[in-house]
Scaffold this active site. Structure first.
Site, PDB file in Angstrom:
ATOM      1  N   ALA A  88       4.130   0.350   0.881  1.00 25.52           N
ATOM      2  CA  ALA A  88       4.467   0.855  -0.552  1.00 25.52           C
ATOM      3  C   ALA A  88       3.061   0.609  -1.503  1.00 25.52           C
ATOM      4  O   ALA A  88       2.960   1.314  -2.076  1.00 25.52           O
ATOM      5  CB  ALA A  88       5.806   0.286  -1.183  1.00 25.52           C
ATOM      6  N   ASP A 132      -4.044  -4.389   1.131  1.00 25.55           N
ATOM      7  CA  ASP A 132      -3.476  -2.991   1.181  1.00 25.55           C
ATOM      8  C   ASP A 132      -4.171  -1.932   0.000  1.00 25.55           C
ATOM      9  O   ASP A 132      -4.303  -0.816   0.240  1.00 25.55           O
ATOM     10  CB  ASP A 132      -1.920  -2.967   0.612  1.00 25.55           C
ATOM     11  CG  ASP A 132      -1.251  -3.943   1.611  1.00 25.55           C
ATOM     12  OD1 ASP A 132      -1.469  -3.696   2.900  1.00 25.55           O
ATOM     13  OD2 ASP A 132      -0.145  -4.823   1.177  1.00 25.55           O
TER      14      ASP A 132
END
Length: 309
Positions: A48, A259
Site C-alpha cells: 500500500a 517503500d
C-alpha cells in the site's frame, strides 16, 4: 521520456496493513517497560505504501491485495480511493483480520517493526491471476515479500508473460530467494540488511556495497539498487556503478522510506528516465518522507519532490 504525457500504469501486488506507531527516546530492553511519546494509527503495509507513493507522484495505480472484514480494512479502502488508486483487486477476507504492524521509533528516527500478516497471508496465486488483465497493461509491476512467496511468483510469471518489467523490494529480509525469481526482475531494491542477506556480505562501506551488489547481480538481475539510510544509495546498473549520498535532512521517522524510494523509482523509470536519474529522484522523495512521522502520511507529492530537484 513519456512524450504523450500519459500517466504511467503501475500495478502493485502486495500487503495492506494498519500501522500502530509509538515514538520513544530509546528502545526498551527485554522485559523492560518504558513510557513513549506521540502515537499514531494509520494504514500502512509495504504494498500500500508503494501504491500511494506512485499515485501521489502521478501514476495510474492498481493495487492487488487483501484486507480483513474489519474497521482497519474499511479505513484503508477509503484512503486508497481518496488517493485515486484502483481497488477492484483488493479482496476482503472475512476469516482473517487486516494485517497489523507494531512500530517503535526512537529519537534518531530508527525503527523496530513487527508485522502480523493477517489477511495478507491469504492473498493467493488465484487472486493474482484474476488481475492478469491489469498486470498485462502495466508499465511496471512492483512486488515485495509481505505476502506468500508463491503469490509473488505468480505475479512475476504473469508480468514476464506480457513483457512487463518487474521491480522487487525484497522486504522483509528474505531467508531465501531463488535465482529463478531474482533473474526475472528488472531491478531489485534491497536495503542494507536485505542486501547482506541476499549476498552473504556485510556492508560497511562502498567497497563492500559494490561487492554485495555484484554478488546479487550475478544471480541474474542487471539493476541492483541498495539503500543505505544515512549512507545514501549504492547502484549497480549493468557495468555502471554509482554511490549517491543521502540528502541532509532532520530525520524524524524512517518508517516506509524504502517503500517511498521504490514507488518513486518505478514512477521515474515508467516515465522514461534512466536508472541513475530515477535513483536520484527516488532518493529525494525518500528524504522528504523521513523528515515526517508515519509511513503513508509522510509520503510526498510530485510538486514537493520536484521543488527539491
Amino acid at each position: 521520456m513519456n512524450a504523450k504525457n500519459i500517466p504511467p500504469k503501475i500495478v502493485v501486488v502486495g500487503s495492506c496493513n494498519t500501522d500502530l506507531i509509538i515514538r520513544t527516546d530509546r528502545f526498551p530492553a527485554p522485559g523492560e517497560t518504558i513510557l513513549g511519546g506521540t502515537s499514531i494509527m494509520e494504514p500502512g503495509g509495504k504494498g500500500a505504501n508503494q501504491a500511494i507513493t506512485a499515485a501521489r507522484l502521478g501514476g495510474s495505480v492498481t493495487l492487488v491485495s487483501k484486507i480483513g472484514y474489519d474497521l482497519f480494512g474499511l479505513q484503508a479502502m477509503e484512503l486508497y480511493r481518496n488517493e485515486n488508486i484502483c481497488t477492484k483487486h483488493v479482496i476482503t477476507d472475512v476469516s482473517n483480520p487486516t494485517g497489523l504492524a507494531m512500530i517503535s521509533v526512537n529519537s534518531l528516527g530508527e525503527n523496530y517493526i513487527i508485522v502480523a500478516p493477517g489477511a495478507n497471508s491469504t492473498l493467493s496465486p488465484a487472486d493474482v491471476a484474476a488481475a492478469e488483465d491489469s498486470i498485462k497493461e502495466a508499465d511496471i509491476l512492483i512486488v515485495q515479500l509481505e505476502i506468500p512467496l508463491d503469490t509473488v511468483e505468480e505475479a512475476i510469471r504473469i508480468a514476464i508473460k506480457h513483457n512487463v518489467r518487474v521491480v522487487m523490494k525484497p522486504a522483509p529480509a528474505p531467508l531465501s530467494l531463488s535465482d529463478a525469481i531474482i533473474s526475472r526482475l528488472f531491478a531489485i531494491l534491497p536495503n542494507r540488511v536485505e542486501a547482506e542477506q541476499l549476498s552473504g556480505i556485510e556492508i560497511t562501506d562502498n567497497r563492500s556495497a559494490k561487492a554485495a551488489a555484484e554478488v546479487i547481480s550475478r544471480r541474474g538481475v542487471e539493476n541492483v539498487i541498495i539503500t543505505l539510510g544515512g549512507g545514501g544509495v549504492y547502484v549497480k546498473s549493468g557495468d555502471n556503478y554509482a554511490s549517491i549520498p543521502a540528502r541532509e535532512v532532520d530525520v524524524v521517522d524512517t518508517t516506509g522510506a524504502g517503500d517511498v524510494f521504490c514507488g518513486a523509482f518505478c514512477m521515474q523509470i515508467s516515465l522514461g528516465y534512466t536508472i541513475m536519474e530515477a535513483v536520484v529522484y527516488a532518493n529525494a522523495a525518500a528524504s522528504l518522507s523521513v523528515s515526517r512521522l508515519g509511513a503513508q502520511q509522510s509520503i510526498p507529492r510530485r510538486l514537493e519532490v520536484d521543488m527539491t530537484m
